[in-house]
Design an enzyme around this catalytic site. Sequence first.
Site, short mmCIF file in Angstrom:
data_model
loop_
_atom_site.label_atom_id
_atom_site.label_comp_id
_atom_site.label_asym_id
_atom_site.label_seq_id
_atom_site.Cartn_x
_atom_site.Cartn_y
_atom_site.Cartn_z
N CYS A 61 72.71 58.66 -65.61
CA CYS A 61 73.87 58.16 -65.85
C CYS A 61 75.16 58.17 -64.89
O CYS A 61 75.18 59.54 -64.43
CB CYS A 61 74.53 58.54 -67.24
SG CYS A 61 75.86 57.72 -67.82
N CYS B 16 66.83 46.52 -69.04
CA CYS B 16 67.37 45.75 -67.77
C CYS B 16 68.73 46.40 -67.81
O CYS B 16 69.77 46.27 -68.57
CB CYS B 16 67.74 44.30 -68.14
SG CYS B 16 68.20 43.30 -66.82
#
Length: 165
Positions: free
Chosen positions: A74, A145
Amino acid sequence: MERRTMLKTLSAWMAGAAVPVVATAAPPMPLKKTAVEWKSLVSPAAYQVLFEEGTERAGSSALNGEKRPGTFVCAACSLPLFDAAHKYESGTGWPSFWQPRPDAIGTSTDFKMILPRTEYHCARCGGHQGHVFNDGPKPTGKRYCNNGVALAFVPQGEALPALRS
């Protein structure tokens, strides 16, 4: 745990049998910061995607072509989200994966495109990553995605960044 396994375990427990304890990794501790704090840690483009649920332009991320072994984390809190071995070329213009790391993401339903879609986010900071679809490759059939700007890549052999606190 699969429903069948859970029912067998419950039945064994009710019959007085010893039930083995299965160790699982603890989910990441939630991380909360103010908008000002997040804006000081990530780029404006990353902030717009991660915390305002934006979408970057297809084909704009260098991570779309990343093919080295490693880990995708992240961009906001550095939680490892995807192994590079689970990345594939989906033809969509965004980095795509067929499986996240265990306990790395959470999901919710969004209706921004009228029809419901499954949005996924970092399990630690809540940052929006992308959407999951049911048109991916085997073995999962899923396509995660991802917005490339919401990720950072750590090549295999390099230390993962410390989780932001």
